[in-house]
Design a protein around this motif. Structure first.
Motif, PDB file in Angstrom:
ATOM      1  N   ILE A 219       1.072   2.960  12.767  1.00 15.86           N
ATOM      2  CA  ILE A 219       1.290   1.635  13.361  1.00 15.86           C
ATOM      3  C   ILE A 219       1.172   0.587  12.266  1.00 15.86           C
ATOM      4  O   ILE A 219       0.219   0.597  11.483  1.00 15.86           O
ATOM      5  N   ASP A 220       2.129  -0.335  12.224  1.00 21.29           N
ATOM      6  CA  ASP A 220       2.168  -1.327  11.153  1.00 21.29           C
ATOM      7  C   ASP A 220       1.188  -2.472  11.394  1.00 21.29           C
ATOM      8  O   ASP A 220       1.283  -3.150  12.425  1.00 21.29           O
ATOM      9  N   PRO A 221       0.257  -2.719  10.458  1.00 18.81           N
ATOM     10  CA  PRO A 221      -0.536  -3.959  10.506  1.00 18.81           C
ATOM     11  C   PRO A 221       0.309  -5.093   9.921  1.00 18.81           C
ATOM     12  O   PRO A 221       0.630  -5.096   8.735  1.00 18.81           O
ATOM     13  N   ILE A 222       0.691  -6.018  10.764  1.00 16.86           N
ATOM     14  CA  ILE A 222       1.596  -7.108  10.372  1.00 16.86           C
ATOM     15  C   ILE A 222       0.757  -8.324  10.017  1.00 16.86           C
ATOM     16  O   ILE A 222      -0.094  -8.758  10.795  1.00 16.86           O
ATOM     17  N   ARG A 223       1.006  -8.870   8.850  1.00 15.71           N
ATOM     18  CA  ARG A 223       0.190  -9.985   8.346  1.00 15.71           C
ATOM     19  C   ARG A 223       0.907 -11.322   8.516  1.00 15.71           C
ATOM     20  O   ARG A 223       2.135 -11.401   8.602  1.00 15.71           O
TER      21      ARG A 223
END
Length: 262
Positions: free
Chosen positions: A140-144
């Motif tokens: 799962i992508d941690p989006i900043r």
């Protein structure tokens, strides 16, 4: 290629936001897809949504007042994934609901529900270890988030461990109340793209088709939230039709902007 990367590969992505549990959410999610949204952000209601303006704050209050729980949100995500297997879904919210049962529990639940990415608004990149490793372990992508005040010294920290896309908050303020000038957005996007290969999506203050088109000419994605949430408040149970019509105007404007001769 992931669902998120595929969405940006097709061209400037229309990223739309709605608060979970505010109105007939599942039907609204269907309407967003039918209207032409490429990526959906599903907001997790919270008692103190510090980054959000009046419209989304009110949506949070309505949702929590209706009794929406984290379990309800994850069920919505799972139902959405069953109905829309190819459309990326991102959960957006605050750290407390995400971490109260532990990061591994949350990451497992997101993976089970088919969530593609997570935006945790109040978890700074310096505290990535609170959630990032658990998300990445589940794909799962941690989006900043980057903002106008993210300078050259801090940007590498923001980008370290980020994936999916970079969300550029185009104004130094809360959602829905103002929009930056196109020239300042263009300068910021150029600076960010020089530092990362991640797609850059621009949000905060984008409401009209013309504004969406202007951003699509210079960024990889256009994020629209407060205007959609206002439609949900205004139309209640009839919101899906109004949302679909509005999102279609944004989609058309973005597509036409991309086709313009250089």
């Amino acid at each position: 290629m992931t669902r998120l990367s595929a969405a940006f590969f097709r061209g400037p992505a229309l990223v739309t936001f709605v608060t979970a549990g505010d109105g007939p959410t599942l039907a609204i999610l269907d309407a967003l897809v039918a209207g032409g949204a490429d990526i959906i952000e599903l907001g997790m209601p919270f008692t103190d949504p510090m980054a959000d303006g009046p419209a989304i704050q009110a949506a949070n209050i309505r949702s929590l007042g209706a009794g929406t729980t984290t379990a309800d949100i994850l069920l919505l995500a799972k139902q959405f994934r069953q109905r829309h297997p190819d459309t990326p879904l991102v959960l957006m919210g605050y750290a407390n609901p995400m971490l109260r049962r532990g990061p591994e529990w949350f990451a497992d639940a997101c993976a089970d529900a088919g969530v593609d990415g997570v935006i945790c608004v109040d978890l700074p990149p310096e505290e990535d270890d609170q959630l990032g490793p658990a998300l990445r372990a589940k794909g799962i992508d941690p989006i900043r988030l980057a903002t106008p005040t993210t300078d050259a010294a801090r940007l590498p920290t923001v980008l370290n461990g980020a994936s999916g896309f970079l969300y550029y908050v185009s104004v130094a303020g809360i959602t829905g109340l103002q929009q930056a000038q196109a020239s300042s957005i263009a300068d910021a996007v150029a600076r960010l793209k020089a530092a990362t290969d991640l797609p850059v999506a621009v949000g905060f203050g984008i409401r009209t088709p013309d504004q969406a088109a202007a951003v699509a000419r210079i960024a990889d994605g256009v994020v629209v939230g407060s205007a959609i949430v206002e439609l949900v408040e205004r139309h209640g149970l009839n919101a899906p039709a109004a949302v679909q019509t509005y999102v279609r105007t944004l989609r058309t404007a973005i597509d036409l902007a991309v086709k313009e001769p250089a």
